[in-house]
Design a protein around this motif. Sequence first.
Motif, mmCIF file in Angstrom:
data_model
loop_
_atom_site.group_PDB
_atom_site.id
_atom_site.type_symbol
_atom_site.label_atom_id
_atom_site.label_comp_id
_atom_site.label_asym_id
_atom_site.label_seq_id
_atom_site.Cartn_x
_atom_site.Cartn_y
_atom_site.Cartn_z
ATOM 1 N N GLY A 1 0.687 -1.415 0.096
ATOM 2 C CA GLY A 1 0.102 -0.025 -0.150
ATOM 3 C C GLY A 1 0.679 0.913 -0.025
ATOM 4 N N GLY A 2 2.102 1.086 0.297
ATOM 5 C CA GLY A 2 3.109 2.214 0.271
ATOM 6 C C GLY A 2 3.637 2.605 -1.147
ATOM 7 N N SER A 3 4.363 3.670 -1.193
ATOM 8 C CA SER A 3 4.904 4.396 -2.219
ATOM 9 C C SER A 3 6.409 4.404 -2.307
ATOM 10 C CB SER A 3 4.323 5.844 -2.596
ATOM 11 O OG SER A 3 2.849 5.638 -2.625
ATOM 12 N N LEU A 4 7.051 4.258 -3.557
ATOM 13 C CA LEU A 4 8.357 4.665 -3.716
ATOM 14 C C LEU A 4 8.473 5.562 -4.965
ATOM 15 C CD1 LEU A 4 10.073 1.294 -2.983
ATOM 16 C CD2 LEU A 4 10.612 3.334 -1.776
ATOM 17 N N ARG A 5 9.518 6.163 -5.098
ATOM 18 C CA ARG A 5 9.968 6.942 -6.323
ATOM 19 C C ARG A 5 11.364 6.442 -6.762
ATOM 20 N NH1 ARG A 5 11.290 13.034 -7.862
ATOM 21 N NH2 ARG A 5 10.470 13.133 -9.896
ATOM 22 N N LEU A 6 11.334 5.753 -8.111
ATOM 23 C CA LEU A 6 12.528 5.496 -8.443
ATOM 24 C C LEU A 6 13.219 6.222 -9.419
ATOM 25 C CD1 LEU A 6 12.214 1.537 -9.685
ATOM 26 C CD2 LEU A 6 12.780 2.467 -7.251
ATOM 27 N N SER A 7 14.476 6.646 -9.462
ATOM 28 C CA SER A 7 15.168 7.737 -10.389
ATOM 29 C C SER A 7 16.206 7.001 -11.160
ATOM 30 C CB SER A 7 15.781 8.591 -9.601
ATOM 31 O OG SER A 7 14.912 9.518 -8.720
ATOM 32 N N CYS A 8 16.332 7.379 -12.285
ATOM 33 C CA CYS A 8 17.588 6.724 -13.231
ATOM 34 C C CYS A 8 18.353 8.208 -13.864
ATOM 35 C CB CYS A 8 17.011 5.948 -14.200
ATOM 36 S SG CYS A 8 18.066 5.357 -15.637
ATOM 37 N N ALA A 9 19.529 8.159 -13.453
ATOM 38 C CA ALA A 9 20.553 9.293 -14.009
ATOM 39 C C ALA A 9 21.044 8.829 -15.350
ATOM 40 C CB ALA A 9 21.374 9.658 -12.994
ATOM 41 N N ALA A 10 21.000 9.507 -16.520
ATOM 42 C CA ALA A 10 21.666 8.698 -17.652
ATOM 43 C C ALA A 10 22.746 9.767 -18.096
ATOM 44 C CB ALA A 10 20.580 8.852 -18.856
ATOM 45 N N SER A 11 23.819 9.125 -18.687
ATOM 46 C CA SER A 11 24.999 10.103 -19.203
ATOM 47 C C SER A 11 25.401 9.199 -20.403
ATOM 48 C CB SER A 11 26.091 10.289 -18.196
ATOM 49 O OG SER A 11 26.478 9.070 -17.872
ATOM 50 N N GLY A 12 26.338 10.061 -21.300
ATOM 51 C CA GLY A 12 27.037 9.640 -22.325
ATOM 52 C C GLY A 12 26.458 9.861 -23.621
#
Length: 124
Positions: A15-26
């Motif tokens: 029932g909870g929440s999470l926020r995923l992040s993805c940092a891109a480079s190149g």
Amino acid sequence: QVQLVESGGGLVAAGGSLRLSCAASGRPFGNSAMAWFRQAPGKEREFVAAIRPRADGTYYADSVKGRFTISRDNANNMLYLQMNSLKPEDTAVYYCAAALYRSVATTKEQYNYWGQGTQVTVSS
């Protein structure tokens, strides 16, 4: 060469929440379809969500539709996955992926670059 680095995983109650992040480079981030996939133990890697290069279209697996939201910030080369109403069956390693110069891609074979993954565990 493209480097993708995920963050934001962790342990959360159902029932909870999470926020995923993805940092891109190149490489030019804004010319690539981006996606999130996930892989649970003993299972195939499966599609979760994808977004077009200009964020003018999003696609979701039926299992997450209405609960997860994919977004991107091209100015800062970032990809996100907001996950709400999490269920124990969402437990998996979540991967960020890039399909260079594709406008849309929803299968893992279409993606050229992958991050190392971030673990999401949902307790019941």
